[in-house]
Design a protein around this motif. Structure first.
Motif, mmCIF file in Angstrom:
data_model
loop_
_atom_site.group_PDB
_atom_site.id
_atom_site.type_symbol
_atom_site.label_atom_id
_atom_site.label_comp_id
_atom_site.label_asym_id
_atom_site.label_seq_id
_atom_site.Cartn_x
_atom_site.Cartn_y
_atom_site.Cartn_z
ATOM 1 N N VAL A 157 0.412 -1.073 0.024
ATOM 2 C CA VAL A 157 0.205 0.062 0.010
ATOM 3 C C VAL A 157 0.910 1.330 0.194
ATOM 4 O O VAL A 157 1.289 1.449 0.772
ATOM 5 N N SER A 158 0.223 2.256 -0.991
ATOM 6 C CA SER A 158 1.361 3.522 -0.704
ATOM 7 C C SER A 158 0.369 4.719 -0.952
ATOM 8 O O SER A 158 -0.969 4.640 -1.865
ATOM 9 N N SER A 159 0.087 5.390 -0.292
ATOM 10 C CA SER A 159 -0.155 6.642 -0.374
ATOM 11 C C SER A 159 0.912 8.087 -0.579
ATOM 12 O O SER A 159 1.056 8.034 -0.144
ATOM 13 N N ASP A 160 0.544 9.377 -1.636
ATOM 14 C CA ASP A 160 1.547 9.728 -1.475
ATOM 15 C C ASP A 160 0.052 11.029 -1.960
ATOM 16 O O ASP A 160 -1.087 11.351 -2.416
ATOM 17 N N ALA A 161 1.024 12.500 -1.708
ATOM 18 C CA ALA A 161 0.304 13.818 -2.238
ATOM 19 C C ALA A 161 1.640 14.678 -3.209
ATOM 20 O O ALA A 161 2.184 14.995 -2.218
ATOM 21 N N TYR A 162 1.087 14.698 -3.729
ATOM 22 C CA TYR A 162 2.870 15.543 -4.566
ATOM 23 C C TYR A 162 2.128 16.574 -6.032
ATOM 24 O O TYR A 162 1.140 16.488 -6.322
ATOM 25 N N TRP A 163 3.073 17.772 -6.001
ATOM 26 C CA TRP A 163 3.229 18.177 -7.925
ATOM 27 C C TRP A 163 3.551 17.337 -8.548
ATOM 28 O O TRP A 163 4.844 16.867 -8.772
#
Length: 364
Positions: free
Chosen positions: A140-146
């Protein structure tokens, strides 16, 4: 200027916040009580849009809200993790939560099924809607990015494996994403058969809408050329399939099989809208990926829900396909991919445009 191409620019956003988490974030969580105790999830907030992806349940999206309004159905048992009811025939109804969608398959969808003696298919005992919906995610991976295009992307991904000793070995890799400044959630799935024999691959997204989006006066909007009742109970239902009334005590469910129209690019959609609330949720997909589309309409008190179900298999289930000889199979080491988007629409104009889109598809 805060908005560029309908999305906030990075500099404009950073000038207005201390942390971007004022506006958007992706946050792993774990529930602490009741049937949900120990259930892992990922909370995603995208401005007015907020949803939960359940890491212990195939990363399916459960709670789904817009401007604080709930848009989906949560069944009587509520949120729950894995339990003794997960894969035991009809007792699966004690663990089906509802939510924006839960994934049905891959060896079976709809009613429980036991392979009859003499079948050319391997013997098996398959629970209602299959086992993938209760499979916990790995990696499981979660991210928030431009991203490189100047968009702030919120993302959850992981892998689920439906497997058995001497049996199937199907791997679902899922990516769920949303872009800040939009009201769309995109689900990108791929299933690979990592076994060395062809396997059945029944694949349905069970999308579930509830109160207050679902209420008296709401409407199901589908470019349906034909709606076929599943059974005699549905055929006896005199209420139009697209109209939503108030809950009725002990009213039986109705299920329809729809023949959907698609545009020139093969795209189709289905939606539930509520003009009084000024909101709707639209599901979009490639019609070729889902040759079957079902509507589950339950107007019973306490079980008040409409399910919209794009699928590669029929609501009549595995046995029906086996008898017809058209059970969908995936070859050894092969991969199939599907993408589904969910978009919240807001306001009378947007709802009118959706209705016009339906009418245009049906006129062609």
């Amino acid at each position: 200027m805060l908005v560029q191409n309908d999305n906030p620019t990075r500099a404009a956003m950073l000038a207005r916040v201390g942390s971007l988490q004022q506006a958007a974030y992706v946050r792993p969580i774990e529930y602490q009580e009741g049937r949900a105790h120990g259930l892992r999830g990922v909370e995603v907030k995208n401005g007015p849009l907020r949803f939960m992806s359940m890491a212990d349940r195939a990363l399916d999206v459960a709670q789904f809200e817009y401007r604080g309004e709930n848009l989906t159905f949560l069944s009587k048992p509520g949120l729950n993790g894995r339990n003794q009811f997960d894969t035991n025939g009809l007792e699966a109804q004690r663990s089906i939560m509802g939510g924006l969608f839960f994934t049905c398959g891959f060896e079976n969808i709809c009613a429980p099924y036991v392979t009859p003696e003499g079948s050319k298919y391997p013997a098996g005992d398959y629970p209602m809607h299959g086992r993938i919906r209760t499979t916990p995610a790995e990696h499981v991976s979660s991210d928030a990015y431009w991203d490189g295009g100047g968009r702030y992307v919120l993302e959850v991904s992981g892998e689920m494996r439906e497997a058995e000793l001497f049996g199937e070995n199907l791997v679902l890799r899922r990516r769920i994403s949303s872009v800040y400044g939009t009201s769309t959630v995109t689900v990108e799935d791929e299933v690979t058969n990592e076994s060395f024999r062809s396997e059945p691959l029944m694949w349905m997204y069970h999308c579930n809408f509830g109160w207050p989006l679902l209420d008296e006066g709401a409407e199901v909007v589908i470019p349906s050329r034909k709606a076929t009742p599943r059974d005699e109970t549905t055929a006896a239902d005199e209420t139009p399939w697209n109209e939503i009334g108030a809950p009725v005590d002990n009213r039986p469910e109705s299920v329809y099989l729809h023949d959907l129209a698609a545009d020139g690019e093969g795209r189709s959609f289905a939606a539930v809208v509520n003009r009084k609330l000024g909101l709707g949720v639209v599901i979009e997909f490639d019609a070729a990926d889902f040759p079957y589309f079902m509507e589950w309409k339950s107007m019973g008190s306490g079980d008040y829900v409409v399910g919209l179900e794009p699928s590669n298999s029929s609501v009549y289930g595995r046995g029906w396909h086996e008898e017809r000889g058209d059970l969908h199979m995936i070859a050894p080491q092969a991969t199939e991919r599907k993408t589904v988007t969910f978009t919240v629409i807001e306001g009378e104009k947007a709802i009118d445009e959706l209705a016009a889109r339906r009418d245009s598809l049906l006129d062609n």
